[in-house]
Scaffold this motif. Structure first.
Motif, mmCIF file in Angstrom:
data_model
loop_
_atom_site.group_PDB
_atom_site.id
_atom_site.type_symbol
_atom_site.label_atom_id
_atom_site.label_comp_id
_atom_site.label_asym_id
_atom_site.label_seq_id
_atom_site.Cartn_x
_atom_site.Cartn_y
_atom_site.Cartn_z
ATOM 1 N N ARG A 17 0.848 -1.212 0.017
ATOM 2 C CA ARG A 17 -0.096 0.048 -0.058
ATOM 3 C C ARG A 17 0.975 1.367 0.040
ATOM 4 O O ARG A 17 0.590 2.417 -0.676
ATOM 5 C CB ARG A 17 -0.993 -0.047 1.316
ATOM 6 N N GLN A 18 1.730 1.169 0.845
ATOM 7 C CA GLN A 18 2.652 2.398 0.858
ATOM 8 C C GLN A 18 3.510 2.637 -0.219
ATOM 9 O O GLN A 18 3.950 3.736 -0.963
ATOM 10 C CB GLN A 18 3.788 2.164 2.095
ATOM 11 N N ALA A 19 4.018 1.600 -0.834
ATOM 12 C CA ALA A 19 4.835 1.766 -2.084
ATOM 13 C C ALA A 19 3.804 2.283 -3.424
ATOM 14 O O ALA A 19 4.232 3.210 -4.062
ATOM 15 C CB ALA A 19 5.235 0.297 -2.609
ATOM 16 N N ILE A 20 2.718 1.865 -3.390
ATOM 17 C CA ILE A 20 1.598 2.215 -4.504
ATOM 18 C C ILE A 20 1.449 3.725 -4.331
ATOM 19 O O ILE A 20 1.531 4.510 -5.192
ATOM 20 C CB ILE A 20 0.284 1.544 -4.526
ATOM 21 N N ARG A 21 1.220 3.970 -2.909
ATOM 22 C CA ARG A 21 0.994 5.456 -2.618
ATOM 23 C C ARG A 21 2.245 6.547 -2.860
ATOM 24 O O ARG A 21 1.981 7.550 -3.388
ATOM 25 C CB ARG A 21 0.504 5.758 -1.084
ATOM 26 N N ARG A 22 3.032 6.152 -2.646
ATOM 27 C CA ARG A 22 4.317 6.814 -2.686
ATOM 28 C C ARG A 22 4.733 7.086 -4.059
ATOM 29 O O ARG A 22 4.992 8.258 -4.736
ATOM 30 C CB ARG A 22 5.644 6.252 -2.045
ATOM 31 N N GLU A 23 4.703 6.094 -5.052
ATOM 32 C CA GLU A 23 4.824 6.282 -6.783
ATOM 33 C C GLU A 23 3.542 7.049 -7.100
ATOM 34 O O GLU A 23 3.941 7.845 -7.899
ATOM 35 C CB GLU A 23 4.981 4.762 -7.248
ATOM 36 N N ILE A 41 0.815 4.465 -12.349
ATOM 37 C CA ILE A 41 0.972 3.979 -11.081
ATOM 38 C C ILE A 41 1.232 2.801 -10.487
ATOM 39 O O ILE A 41 2.393 2.409 -10.043
ATOM 40 C CB ILE A 41 -0.241 4.413 -10.139
ATOM 41 N N ALA A 42 0.543 1.628 -11.273
ATOM 42 C CA ALA A 42 0.760 0.257 -10.898
ATOM 43 C C ALA A 42 2.132 -0.201 -11.468
ATOM 44 O O ALA A 42 2.935 -0.875 -10.677
ATOM 45 C CB ALA A 42 -0.187 -0.462 -11.669
ATOM 46 N N ASP A 46 5.348 -1.518 -9.454
ATOM 47 C CA ASP A 46 5.442 -2.794 -9.574
ATOM 48 C C ASP A 46 4.447 -3.899 -9.215
ATOM 49 O O ASP A 46 4.642 -4.808 -8.370
ATOM 50 C CB ASP A 46 6.904 -3.582 -8.898
ATOM 51 N N VAL A 47 3.365 -3.182 -9.346
ATOM 52 C CA VAL A 47 1.971 -4.053 -9.200
ATOM 53 C C VAL A 47 1.180 -4.118 -10.374
ATOM 54 O O VAL A 47 1.288 -3.160 -11.287
ATOM 55 C CB VAL A 47 1.222 -3.520 -7.826
ATOM 56 N N SER A 48 0.206 -4.973 -10.424
ATOM 57 C CA SER A 48 -0.857 -4.757 -11.397
ATOM 58 C C SER A 48 -1.941 -3.840 -11.249
ATOM 59 O O SER A 48 -2.286 -3.310 -10.082
ATOM 60 C CB SER A 48 -1.665 -6.210 -11.777
ATOM 61 N N PRO A 49 -2.733 -3.331 -12.347
ATOM 62 C CA PRO A 49 -3.735 -2.322 -12.027
ATOM 63 C C PRO A 49 -4.752 -2.967 -11.259
ATOM 64 O O PRO A 49 -5.335 -2.459 -10.117
ATOM 65 C CB PRO A 49 -4.327 -2.040 -13.405
ATOM 66 N N ARG A 50 -4.981 -4.301 -11.221
ATOM 67 C CA ARG A 50 -6.089 -4.960 -10.182
ATOM 68 C C ARG A 50 -5.696 -4.985 -8.845
ATOM 69 O O ARG A 50 -6.593 -4.704 -7.874
ATOM 70 C CB ARG A 50 -6.125 -6.207 -10.770
ATOM 71 N N THR A 51 -4.249 -4.987 -8.689
ATOM 72 C CA THR A 51 -3.722 -4.630 -7.243
ATOM 73 C C THR A 51 -4.160 -3.551 -6.693
ATOM 74 O O THR A 51 -4.544 -3.372 -5.623
ATOM 75 C CB THR A 51 -2.242 -5.096 -7.204
ATOM 76 N N TYR A 53 -6.357 -1.507 -7.632
ATOM 77 C CA TYR A 53 -7.726 -1.109 -7.210
ATOM 78 C C TYR A 53 -8.010 -1.829 -6.033
ATOM 79 O O TYR A 53 -8.984 -1.604 -5.141
ATOM 80 C CB TYR A 53 -8.828 -1.377 -8.495
ATOM 81 N N ARG A 54 -7.559 -3.071 -5.789
ATOM 82 C CA ARG A 54 -7.718 -3.744 -4.285
ATOM 83 C C ARG A 54 -7.374 -2.786 -3.157
ATOM 84 O O ARG A 54 -8.072 -3.013 -2.359
ATOM 85 C CB ARG A 54 -6.917 -4.938 -4.427
ATOM 86 N N TYR A 55 -6.332 -2.196 -3.231
ATOM 87 C CA TYR A 55 -5.965 -1.240 -2.292
ATOM 88 C C TYR A 55 -6.586 0.086 -2.147
ATOM 89 O O TYR A 55 -6.743 0.628 -0.994
ATOM 90 C CB TYR A 55 -4.481 -1.107 -2.345
ATOM 91 N N PHE A 56 -6.892 0.700 -3.244
ATOM 92 C CA PHE A 56 -7.532 2.025 -3.300
ATOM 93 C C PHE A 56 -8.681 2.045 -3.781
ATOM 94 O O PHE A 56 -9.434 3.381 -3.537
ATOM 95 C CB PHE A 56 -6.343 3.034 -4.059
ATOM 96 N N GLY A 57 -9.323 1.289 -4.579
ATOM 97 C CA GLY A 57 -10.836 1.331 -5.115
ATOM 98 C C GLY A 57 -10.535 2.452 -6.374
ATOM 99 O O GLY A 57 -11.286 2.060 -7.282
ATOM 100 N N VAL A 58 -10.257 3.598 -6.021
ATOM 101 C CA VAL A 58 -10.319 4.746 -7.264
ATOM 102 C C VAL A 58 -9.059 5.360 -7.230
ATOM 103 O O VAL A 58 -8.391 5.676 -5.991
ATOM 104 C CB VAL A 58 -11.406 5.631 -7.083
ATOM 105 N N LYS A 59 -8.568 6.214 -8.389
ATOM 106 C CA LYS A 59 -7.317 6.802 -8.054
ATOM 107 C C LYS A 59 -7.343 7.897 -7.083
ATOM 108 O O LYS A 59 -6.377 8.103 -6.327
ATOM 109 C CB LYS A 59 -7.005 7.357 -9.441
#
Length: 191
Positions: A17-23, A41-42, A46-51, A53-59
């Protein structure tokens, strides 16, 4: 106060979650919010777009700071018993935000600045404040001298969050405005 995660799975989820948010915040700063896609962002995280959305739902949800509300509420419940509910909340906020790393504080500042600038995210601000009212209403049951009646606890929680909203509006991480405004509320409630 630090986030204590039990187990490898919880730590991994937090790190992802933190890696996605920082990027995301880095890309928003470099390219602008509207010009940054979830796919970019994904890829950067280094995650998939699906991942994503699992963490954040919307941009727009990336703009909400790491969920500090449960930590604040836990510190609110554990605050010294002699404090009024408003003073206990001030204590809790100080404990949680005072324990942030410089990097986390910078991320929160960037996220909140963008949160107020991106019209699509304004509904998230409202939702976060409603969530906080509900959490404080429930937590007040654990505080001495809090109203026994749920409606009264909800009104007190709503007043506290309303003061926070008014003092913090368009001001990311207001270090002095919120405590000052909460002190005014506490003084008015004590008279």
């Amino acid at each position: 106060m630090t986030i204590e995660l039990t187990g490898l799975r919880e730590r991994k989820k937090w790190q992802t979650r933190q890696a996605i948010r920082r990027e995301a915040l880095r890309l928003f700063t470099e390219q602008g919010f509207a010009n940054t896609t979830v796919e970019q962002i994904a890829e950067a995280a280094d995650v998939s777009p699906r991942t994503f959305y699992r963490y954040f739902g919307v941009k727009e949800a990336v703009l909400i700071s790491a969920d500090h509300s449960p930590l604040i509420v836990a510190a609110f419940v554990a605050a010294p018993r002699h404090l009024t509910p408003v003073a206990a909340y001030q204590y809790a906020v100080s404990e949680v935000f005072g324990s942030l790393s410089d990097e986390d504080r910078e991320d929160d500042l960037i996220g909140q600045q963008l949160l107020y600038q991106v019209p699509e995210a304004h509904g998230l601000i409202y939702a976060e404040f409603i969530k906080l009212i509900n959490l404080i209403t429930d937590a007040l049951q654990e505080r001495p001298d809090a109203p026994a009646d749920e409606a009264e606890r909800c009104v007190l929680a709503g007043a506290m969050v309303g003061v926070i909203f008014g003092a913090a509006h368009n001001t990311p991480l207001p270090d002095e405005a919120v405590p000052h405004a909460l002190s005014i509320l506490d003084g008015k409630l004590s008279t």
